[in-house]
Every structure is written in structure tokens, then in C-alpha cells.
Enzyme design. Sequence first.
Site, PDB file in Angstrom:
ATOM      1  N   GLU A 230      44.236  10.217  27.678  1.00 36.82           N
ATOM      2  CA  GLU A 230      44.868   9.042  28.223  1.00 36.82           C
ATOM      3  C   GLU A 230      45.572   8.277  26.625  1.00 36.82           C
ATOM      4  OE1 GLU A 230      44.018   6.435  31.575  1.00 36.82           O
ATOM      5  OE2 GLU A 230      45.038   5.141  31.035  1.00 36.82           O
ATOM      6  N   ASP A 232      46.764   4.655  26.026  1.00 37.98           N
ATOM      7  CA  ASP A 232      47.009   3.690  26.250  1.00 37.98           C
ATOM      8  C   ASP A 232      47.715   2.435  24.627  1.00 37.98           C
ATOM      9  OD1 ASP A 232      46.654   3.533  28.949  1.00 37.98           O
ATOM     10  OD2 ASP A 232      44.101   2.883  28.570  1.00 37.98           O
ATOM     11  N   GLU A 235      48.201  -2.686  26.854  1.00 32.70           N
ATOM     12  CA  GLU A 235      47.422  -2.787  28.444  1.00 32.70           C
ATOM     13  C   GLU A 235      47.399  -4.624  28.320  1.00 32.70           C
ATOM     14  OE1 GLU A 235      45.595  -0.196  31.086  1.00 32.70           O
ATOM     15  OE2 GLU A 235      44.210  -0.202  29.378  1.00 32.70           O
ATOM     16  N   HIS A 246      41.681   7.281  24.607  1.00 32.57           N
ATOM     17  CA  HIS A 246      40.478   7.816  25.644  1.00 32.57           C
ATOM     18  C   HIS A 246      40.925   9.507  25.358  1.00 32.57           C
ATOM     19  CE1 HIS A 246      39.870   4.259  28.660  1.00 32.57           C
ATOM     20  NE2 HIS A 246      41.585   4.060  28.358  1.00 32.57           N
TER      21      HIS A 246
END
Length: 459
Positions: A230, A232, A235, A246
Site C-alpha cells: 500500500e 498512502d 492521509e 507500506h
Amino acid sequence: MKIVTLVLFALLGYALGQQIGTNAPENHPPLSIQSCTSPGQCQTQQASIVLDSNWRWTHIVSGTQNCYTGNKWDTSLCPDGVTCAKNCALDGADYQGTYGVFSSGSSLKLNFVTHGPYSSNIGSRLYLLESDSEYKMFKLKNAEFSFDVDVSKLPCGLNGALYFVEMDADGGTSRFPTNKAGAKYGTGYCDAQCPHDLKFINGEANCEDWDSSPNDPNSGTGKYGTCCTEMDIWESNSISTAYTAHVCTVNGQRRCEGKDCGDDSKGQRHDGVCDKDGCDFNPYRLGDHTFFGPGSNFTIDTTQVFTVVTQFVTNDNTDNGVLSEIRRQWIQNGKVIMSRNVTVGGKTFNSVTDDFCNTQKTAFGDSNDYEKRGGHKKLSEVLDQGMVLVMSLWDDHAVNMLWLDSDYPLDKSPSAPGVARGTCPTSSGKPSDVESKYPDASVTYSNIKYGPIGSTMPK
Ligand SMILES: *[C@@H]1O[C@H](CO)[C@@H](O)[C@H](O)[C@H]1NC(C)=O
Ligand SMILES: *[C@@H]1O[C@H](CO)[C@@H](O)[C@H](O)[C@H]1NC(C)=O
């Protein structure tokens, strides 16, 4: 009798599985995006969005009886995952009326609380589709991605997230033929938290060992989790922001059970296949307290719309290189703003490199799961494979979003390195509070662009 049953199942087999419901049509809201080759040279592409399957009405194949109500499965329709996927269907979504999802041109607005005719809906998670039955796969190595965002209506405790995960383009239908719904119905989600709250994973219902959430009337957790790498990109709320990489040791979407899921509740957070903490760049956490926030005192004023550009730079600046750096630039009121330098562990950084990750983990006393799971080299491979774009709005039933916008963890001194992440009170962000106090919260994503590095920037 046994033989007859087997034959019957063999005959019907192709039509059985996580089914498509036909009580409501599934019309994907359109969303236009831009593919760029150089500044000012962008072509509009007509894409669309689809709501994740977990939000959908799940009922018997022919009829309206619920398979899942609130946070519970009907155990007669769903005695096990395989049977449940045969008995139950996912239905079409009323995007605006039920889920508070509004698209117009190149803009997508997600409302927080929506009181519909049958239920109250909280937040949403949507994917970008290339066609009616396939997600768009973004390949962002040696490339950049930009979008505009309005976080002005996102208070403490909420998270408007725009990110990429390594889902299957078809939502899993070819690897798991019992999944009949596919990307058209938003199936196949995974992320680096290996979430257990997915109702269907790998063409089976996740109803085994289902625990209804004690504090979320719409959710629960099953025996299995669903893991994948993942990235991101975003956020954020109006107070704090982070971008976080990640990685997982598995390739593609993988169902997990036991220790591989890295469950916090079993004290196994650092033992799973994914790096749950990730390597994050949150300016506030890194000591820059005037970069991002509401009002003119901040470099990025979150009361107004701005553009977020994320660049995936390789070690030789070609498509063949390995990811070496994730850079961020910002644009607000026509002004291009570089990420500011921060000092951590005695070194200066303004981007996410392996060196930054290792230095920050050491300085903050965090476990370095990012490096252990493969670091930028692993993310580089996944960026080559292609990732699915996710846009969501959520509140946090586990830890009230304190990891993003307040002090976290609470058992450490707020002055210890890496604990302070934003100015929200440690008492903020409880879902029951934010849902009752800020039902009208929303996030708007718009003007999505992608292309070679520099290509989405103003001319
Ligand atoms: C900016 O900061 C100053 C000094 O801390 C404060 O007095 C002022 O109210 C702030 N302005 C805004 C718009 O927040
Ligand atoms: C940021 O740090 C780098 C490396 O120390 C330095 O070369 C650069 O000038 C700094 N940038 C700013 C804006 O201070």
C-alpha cells in the site's frame, strides 16, 4: 443421493459464488482524469468510480432477505464461507442517496454521514475504474501523480485518504471464479493492515469466527485478513497530513490467517507479512509545526483548496531504475511549494528515501518493518506491476485517528521523539463524537493527473 448432489453442484458450479444482486442497478459515477506528457500537455480520459463491496447491501440471490444485517451474518444462509458466497449477492449502489458520494466532471465529493431510507451510512471507499469491470492500474515508477483536495471540512478524527493498493485489476474474478461480482461491484480490496473486516475475501465469505465489533454497528472481523502493499499518497484532515509507504513480503493480494495477518489483538503486529506502521512523512511529527494547518499562518492553508504532487523518482531517472525517493510538491494559489527540510536523527530530509525511513525509525524508537519487508526496492517492483487508486473518507474505531493528528501512543510522553503528530486533543476523534458532531464533514478530490515527472506541473 451423494452422487446426485455432486452432479447437481458440478452443473450449477459455474453460476455459483459471491453473486450479483439485481434489486438495484449498478451505475458507476463518471470521473474524468488527465494523462499528461509535459506541462500543459494533458489529455482527458473518461474513467468512473465504484463503491467497495463491503458497503453494499448483501442479500439472498433471489429476493431481498439480508445475508448480513448491521454487523452480523445470518448463520443459516452463511454457515461457512463457501456456502455463504453461493447464497448471497452484492447489490447495486445508490451512490448519492445512500452513500453520500457525488461526482461531477473531474471532482469527487465524499460526505461523512448520510441518512438514507434504510440506514445511516458512515464514510465510503471508492476505486477508480478503467472499464465497467476492471480497475485502472497505475504504474507510477519514474512518474508522478497529482490531485487537488479540499480538506477544510475535515476536523480532528477524520481521514480523507487517497492511496494505492496492489489489488487485482478484475477484483479477483479470474483467480477466484466463485467471485462473480468482481471490480464492477468493488470486490478484492486489500491493504497493508491485512484488514479482517472484509465480508468477502478470495471468492468466499469471511463469516467464519465472525466477531461483531463492540463499538461499530456496521462492522466486524472474520477469521481471514486480506494483505497487500500500500502506498498512502495522502492521509489527512485539516490539521495533520502524512504520506506513508507500506510494503508486504507477499506479491499481489493475499488472504492471510493466523500470525501472517500481524494482528494487534494477539500482540503480533510486527510478525505479519506486511509492514503495518509504514514509513511516514508527517511534517508535524518531524518537527515542522507551521507547514500544514488552517489559516494564513501555515505554509499550506487547509481552509483553501491546494494541489498535491507526488513523484516516484528512480535511482537513474529512467523507467528501468529502482525507486529511490518519493518526493512531494504542493501548489496553492498558483504558487509551487517544495516540501520543507526537516531534521531527524541529526540529518536533513525533505522526501522519503530508504535512508530517511531508517533514520526516522531509529530516532523515534520504532520497529523498522519497512526495511525488513523490502523497503523501496519492494515498493519499486509493485509500482512496476501497477496499483489501484483508492479514495476514501473514514473515522477510526481502533485509536481515534490519534496516530495522524494528536499524540500517539498515549503511554509515551508527548515530548518523546515522534509521539506528537498534530494539535488535536488526545480526547478527540471518537467515532461516536465525530459522527454526531460533524455529520456534514466531507472531502473533495479533483483534477487527478498523472504522467512523467514534472508533466502535471503548471506550464
Ligand atoms: C497567527 O499566529 C499569531 C501568533 O501566534 C496569532 O496571534 C494569530 O492569531 C494567528 N493568525 C491566524 C489567522 O491564525
Ligand atoms: C535542504 O537541505 C539540503 C541538504 O542539507 C540543502 O542542500 C538545501 O539547501 C536545503 N533546502 C532549504 C530550502 O533549506
